[in-house]
Design an enzyme around this catalytic site. Structure first.
Site, PDB file in Angstrom:
ATOM      1  N   GLU A  10      12.850   4.766   0.309  1.00  0.00           N
ATOM      2  CA  GLU A  10      11.441   4.398   0.513  1.00  0.00           C
ATOM      3  C   GLU A  10      11.355   2.960   1.018  1.00  0.00           C
ATOM      4  O   GLU A  10      12.053   2.079   0.523  1.00  0.00           O
ATOM      5  CB  GLU A  10      10.650   4.512  -0.806  1.00  0.00           C
ATOM      6  CG  GLU A  10       9.182   4.147  -0.596  1.00  0.00           C
ATOM      7  CD  GLU A  10       8.364   4.086  -1.868  1.00  0.00           C
ATOM      8  OE1 GLU A  10       8.115   5.146  -2.474  1.00  0.00           O
ATOM      9  OE2 GLU A  10       7.965   2.968  -2.263  1.00  0.00           O
ATOM     10  N   THR A  43       5.468   3.950   2.728  1.00  0.00           N
ATOM     11  CA  THR A  43       4.257   3.918   1.901  1.00  0.00           C
ATOM     12  C   THR A  43       3.006   3.662   2.750  1.00  0.00           C
ATOM     13  O   THR A  43       3.078   3.161   3.888  1.00  0.00           O
ATOM     14  CB  THR A  43       4.330   2.855   0.790  1.00  0.00           C
ATOM     15  OG1 THR A  43       4.315   1.571   1.397  1.00  0.00           O
ATOM     16  CG2 THR A  43       5.553   3.017  -0.080  1.00  0.00           C
ATOM     17  N   ALA A  46      -3.255   2.514  -0.120  1.00  0.00           N
ATOM     18  CA  ALA A  46      -4.526   3.162  -0.469  1.00  0.00           C
ATOM     19  C   ALA A  46      -5.675   2.178  -0.284  1.00  0.00           C
ATOM     20  O   ALA A  46      -6.782   2.558   0.077  1.00  0.00           O
ATOM     21  CB  ALA A  46      -4.474   3.676  -1.891  1.00  0.00           C
ATOM     22  N   GLY A 103      -3.641   8.122  -4.484  1.00  0.00           N
ATOM     23  CA  GLY A 103      -3.813   6.674  -4.361  1.00  0.00           C
ATOM     24  C   GLY A 103      -4.493   6.135  -5.608  1.00  0.00           C
ATOM     25  O   GLY A 103      -5.125   6.884  -6.355  1.00  0.00           O
TER      26      GLY A 103
END
Ligand code: FAD
Length: 280
Positions: A10, A43, A46, A103
């Site tokens: 990630e 990522t 949000a 989120g």
């Protein structure tokens, strides 16, 4: 890799100086490419700050490194129109998978009201499933999501995401494998039968520990905190302790039969590379 372990990484879009930092990140991922990652996940803020850069970065990784990407997408505050647009972007760029998330509720907004279109991540999974044939990943919480009243209800909610069509679960970072084993066992009892990929973060300094506790509430073993604290003025030793811990944690997971590990790289190759060299 010899152990046929499914490896993934990630990364996050840099908040400042995007062009320059994204290029540096590509160099870091080029180092990790030797481990033949199944995908790199990127990522999605949000809160909005890095949303545009999330897709841009994902595409840069795909184009420059020829690695499969799994963009994250959060539906909080999004309308069906927004989501449709994003899904078109994904489809038009030959991306095969997405991590579907709700989120976090914005911290500075006391009377935040959810949008009717998407209340939970399962609503997003339903929507993606109806509109695309993407592989869908979702988030799972071995130490229980902070808003869930208890572990049982959190698992029932996780099951809704699977019933809506999600294909795999990536877990929140954890440092105590017992939480993961317990979570997997209870998920199976709940009828969840998709892969539950453990999310691992090699800790290399005290600041990361403090951040993890405040952001994710993950329990950090007291021995690790004590050791890292003891050597906080000796960066080399501190790093060695963190990496050894992650190596042991991953080794134990592999011995328990996990088929893959997802590494939270924090956009740096070094620690993850050292861990992988020791476990593969
Ligand atoms: P949901 O699955 O909707 O769950 C949220 C809460 O609602 C849980 O407490 C759940 O138990 C409850 N719930 C779910 N369905 C129902 C229902 N039908 N009825 C009642 N309660 C319900 N955040 C970002 O902003 N960007 C990212 O890129 C990002 N990547 C992540 C990657 C991973 C692997 C993980 C583990 C988390 C990530 N997050 C990211 C954080 C995530 O957005 C937050 O944890 C968020 O608070 C919950 O998202 P979710 O998709 O798990 O939500």
């Amino acid at each position: 890799n010899p152990k046929k372990l499914v490896i993934s990484f990630e990364v996050f879009p840099p908040k400042k100086d995007f062009e320059e930092k994204a290029q540096k990140l590509i160099e870091e991922l080029a180092i990790l490419k030797q481990f033949e990652p199944a995908f790199v996940s990127v990522t999605y803020g949000a809160g909005g700050s890095t949303q545009n850069h999330s897709f841009e970065l994902a595409m840069k990784i795909k184009k420059e490194l020829s690695i499969e990407i799994m963009p994250h997408f959060t539906c909080i505050g999004a309308s069906k129109e927004n989501v449709k647009e994003y899904l078109n972007l994904i489809k038009n760029n030959n991306i095969n998978s997405i991590l579907a998330l709700r989120g976090d509720v914005p911290q500075d907004c006391e009377d935040f009201e959810f949008n009717d279109d998407f209340r939970f991540a399962s609503d997003l999974v339903d929507f993606i499933k109806a509109k695309t044939n993407l592989s869908i990943g979702v988030a799972g919480y071995p130490e229980v999501h902070k808003e869930a009243p208890n572990a049982k209800q959190d698992l029932e909610n996780l099951k809704k995401k699977i019933d809506s069509g999600a294909n795999a679960i990536i877990t929140q970072v954890f440092f105590n494998n017992d939480h993961y084993y317990d979570f997997v066992e209870k998920a199976h009892q709940e009828g969840i039968n998709v892969p539950i990929i453990p999310g691992i973060l090699p800790i290399t300094n005290l600041k990361q520990i403090e951040r993890m506790v405040s952001m994710c509430g993950s329990e950090i073993p007291i021995d690790l905190i004590e050791q890292i604290t003891k050597y906080q003025d000796d960066k080399k030793t501190m790093r060695k302790i963190g990496i050894e811990f992650a190596v042991n944690q991953c080794q134990e997971l592999i011995n328990s039969g996990v088929s893959g590990i997802h590494f939270y790289t924090l956009n740096k190759a070094g620690a993850t590379k050292e861990v992988l060299e020791n476990i593969l």
